[in-house]
Scaffold this motif. Structure first.
Motif, PDB file in Angstrom:
ATOM      1  N   ALA A 184       9.206  -6.280   6.734  1.00  0.00           N
ATOM      2  CA  ALA A 184       8.293  -6.065   7.858  1.00  0.00           C
ATOM      3  C   ALA A 184       9.128  -5.706   9.081  1.00  0.00           C
ATOM      4  O   ALA A 184      10.329  -6.005   9.137  1.00  0.00           O
ATOM      5  N   SER A 185       8.481  -5.096  10.065  1.00  0.00           N
ATOM      6  CA  SER A 185       9.229  -4.570  11.216  1.00  0.00           C
ATOM      7  C   SER A 185       9.307  -5.547  12.385  1.00  0.00           C
ATOM      8  O   SER A 185      10.012  -5.274  13.359  1.00  0.00           O
ATOM      9  N   GLY A 186       8.612  -6.670  12.336  1.00  0.00           N
ATOM     10  CA  GLY A 186       8.573  -7.593  13.459  1.00  0.00           C
ATOM     11  C   GLY A 186       9.849  -8.398  13.618  1.00  0.00           C
ATOM     12  O   GLY A 186      10.761  -8.373  12.772  1.00  0.00           O
ATOM     13  N   ALA A 187       9.881  -9.176  14.710  1.00  0.00           N
ATOM     14  CA  ALA A 187      11.034 -10.021  15.003  1.00  0.00           C
ATOM     15  C   ALA A 187      10.973 -11.304  14.180  1.00  0.00           C
ATOM     16  O   ALA A 187       9.896 -11.773  13.785  1.00  0.00           O
ATOM     17  N   VAL A 188      12.149 -11.869  13.929  1.00  0.00           N
ATOM     18  CA  VAL A 188      12.235 -13.148  13.216  1.00  0.00           C
ATOM     19  C   VAL A 188      11.890 -14.258  14.203  1.00  0.00           C
ATOM     20  O   VAL A 188      12.561 -14.437  15.220  1.00  0.00           O
ATOM     21  N   ILE A 189      10.835 -15.014  13.914  1.00  0.00           N
ATOM     22  CA  ILE A 189      10.400 -16.097  14.796  1.00  0.00           C
ATOM     23  C   ILE A 189      10.584 -17.467  14.146  1.00  0.00           C
ATOM     24  O   ILE A 189      10.302 -18.490  14.765  1.00  0.00           O
ATOM     25  N   GLY A 190      11.046 -17.496  12.916  1.00  0.00           N
ATOM     26  CA  GLY A 190      11.329 -18.753  12.227  1.00  0.00           C
ATOM     27  C   GLY A 190      12.520 -18.566  11.317  1.00  0.00           C
ATOM     28  O   GLY A 190      12.516 -17.686  10.456  1.00  0.00           O
ATOM     29  N   ARG A 191      13.575 -19.365  11.519  1.00  0.00           N
ATOM     30  CA  ARG A 191      14.807 -19.211  10.768  1.00  0.00           C
ATOM     31  C   ARG A 191      14.778 -20.040   9.476  1.00  0.00           C
ATOM     32  O   ARG A 191      13.972 -20.955   9.317  1.00  0.00           O
ATOM     33  N   GLY A 208      -2.954  -6.969   9.599  1.00  0.00           N
ATOM     34  CA  GLY A 208      -3.051  -5.620   9.058  1.00  0.00           C
ATOM     35  C   GLY A 208      -1.755  -4.848   9.038  1.00  0.00           C
ATOM     36  O   GLY A 208      -1.681  -3.773   8.424  1.00  0.00           O
ATOM     37  N   ASP A 209      -0.710  -5.360   9.690  1.00  0.00           N
ATOM     38  CA  ASP A 209       0.586  -4.680   9.642  1.00  0.00           C
ATOM     39  C   ASP A 209       1.059  -4.574   8.186  1.00  0.00           C
ATOM     40  O   ASP A 209       0.806  -5.483   7.375  1.00  0.00           O
ATOM     41  N   PRO A 210       1.754  -3.472   7.852  1.00  0.00           N
ATOM     42  CA  PRO A 210       2.199  -3.325   6.463  1.00  0.00           C
ATOM     43  C   PRO A 210       3.317  -4.309   6.093  1.00  0.00           C
ATOM     44  O   PRO A 210       4.230  -4.552   6.884  1.00  0.00           O
ATOM     45  N   VAL A 211       3.201  -4.856   4.907  1.00  0.00           N
ATOM     46  CA  VAL A 211       4.254  -5.660   4.292  1.00  0.00           C
ATOM     47  C   VAL A 211       4.765  -4.853   3.109  1.00  0.00           C
ATOM     48  O   VAL A 211       3.972  -4.422   2.259  1.00  0.00           O
ATOM     49  N   VAL A 212       6.085  -4.617   3.060  1.00  0.00           N
ATOM     50  CA  VAL A 212       6.643  -3.755   2.026  1.00  0.00           C
ATOM     51  C   VAL A 212       7.596  -4.539   1.145  1.00  0.00           C
ATOM     52  O   VAL A 212       8.118  -5.591   1.533  1.00  0.00           O
ATOM     53  N   ALA A 213       7.819  -4.017  -0.044  1.00  0.00           N
ATOM     54  CA  ALA A 213       8.761  -4.644  -0.968  1.00  0.00           C
ATOM     55  C   ALA A 213      10.168  -4.547  -0.407  1.00  0.00           C
ATOM     56  O   ALA A 213      10.596  -3.493   0.061  1.00  0.00           O
ATOM     57  N   ALA A 214      10.904  -5.647  -0.466  1.00  0.00           N
ATOM     58  CA  ALA A 214      12.261  -5.668   0.061  1.00  0.00           C
ATOM     59  C   ALA A 214      13.256  -4.993  -0.870  1.00  0.00           C
ATOM     60  O   ALA A 214      14.384  -4.705  -0.454  1.00  0.00           O
ATOM     61  N   ALA A 215      12.862  -4.740  -2.111  1.00  0.00           N
ATOM     62  CA  ALA A 215      13.739  -4.073  -3.079  1.00  0.00           C
ATOM     63  C   ALA A 215      12.894  -3.654  -4.270  1.00  0.00           C
ATOM     64  O   ALA A 215      11.746  -4.095  -4.428  1.00  0.00           O
TER      65      ALA A 215
END
Length: 298
Positions: A184-191, A208-215
């Motif tokens: 996803a394109s957002g910022a990391v808000i939880g480590r 509704g933002d797209p979630v894509v496969a990481a690999a």
């Protein structure tokens, strides 16, 4: 006399740890069956919608260890009500069915049959031509889902062409034999915290933002049966690495589906969460690892 003997058996077995039920089936046979007790520690009872991968993920272990411990071969078929042993727990092996004790009368001696033996006549055969060869079957990935209908074979010739997946652009990083990208394109808000109940990173966004496969990989779970994750997708990348995507608003892939890195697999949401976000995890050999050690810098 027979029922007196059975009564004695039932009285003697009342001192055992399990309850027994004496049934009298047709034909004069008495069957003694122990009643299945509750699950022992270190076991898991399969429910509809589970896959072997989701069970291993839920219990923080490797799917291969669960399969080996329970003698389950590929493609790892399981069914609702099945009791699985979990790795790392000592104790007696739980059984699904207990032995049956049968008390029966000796069968009567067989009587000679008055029916004459059948007469077999020769059958003439007509040679036939060699049947036409069948086209080779298309290789597919099967991920059995507990309680789900068996996957139907793909139609040949009449199937509509699959839509071209939308592949997101961005940097990649190779680690552990897998080429990773951000889901996803957002910022990391939880480590990442290794001791957390849900160990991963939280990525901000809006519904509704797209979630894509990481690999690249195959979807091994798509459902909402794991408490705390909401609508969850798990992708297997190789025998060591899985990635998980939680709190989605809508899942766009199903078990057994092959996906490419950057392909949209879900819409971001807040299922199982108080805000819109993606809960992203990477598991190596069943254990959670910090995704930031694998994802590219940005």
């Amino acid at each position: 006399m027979r029922w007196s003997a059975l009564t004695t058996i039932a009285i003697l077995m009342t001192g055992c740890a399990r309850t027994v039920v004496v049934q009298q089936p047709p034909g004069g046979q008495a069957v003694v069956r122990p009643v299945q007790a509750g699950n022992a520690p270190g076991t898991y009872t399969v429910v509809k919608g589970d896959t072997l991968y989701s069970i291993a993920f839920r219990n923080g272990t490797d799917f291969r260890a669960v399969a080996q411990l329970n003698g389950i071969a590929q493609p790892y078929t399981i069914w609702p009500g099945q009791v699985l042993k979990l790795p790392g727990h000592a104790g007696p092996v739980p059984v699904r069915t207990a032995p049956t004790v049968v008390v029966a009368k000796a069968p009567p001696a067989p009587q000679p049959s008055s029916t004459p033996a059948p007469v077999f006549q020769a059958v003439q055969t007509t040679p036939v031509g060699t049947p036409p060869s069948q086209p080779p079957a298309t290789a597919t990935t099967v991920v059995p889902v507990a309680g789900g209908a068996p996957a139907a074979p793909a139609a040949i010739g009449n199937a509509a062409p699959a839509a071209t997946p939308i592949i997101a652009t961005g940097g990649t990083r190779s680690a552990g034999g897998v080429k990773w990208r951000w889901p996803a394109s957002g910022a990391v808000i939880g480590r990442f915290q290794s001791g957390a109940a849900i160990p991963g990173v939280d990525i901000a966004g809006k519904a509704g933002d797209p979630v894509v496969a990481a690999a690249d990989g195959v979807v091994v779970y798509s459902g909402n049966g794991l408490v705390g994750y909401g609508e969850l997708i798990i992708i297997k990348h190789n025998d060591s690495f899985l990635s998980a995507y939680g709190h989605n608003r809508k899942r766009l892939v199903t078990e057994g589906q092959q996906v490419k890195a950057g392909q949209q697999i879900a819409e971001m949401g807040s299922s199982g969460s108080a805000r819109d976000e993606l809960q992203f995890q990477i598991r190596k050999d069943g254990s959670p690892v910090d995704p930031l050690d694998y994802l590219p810098s940005r």
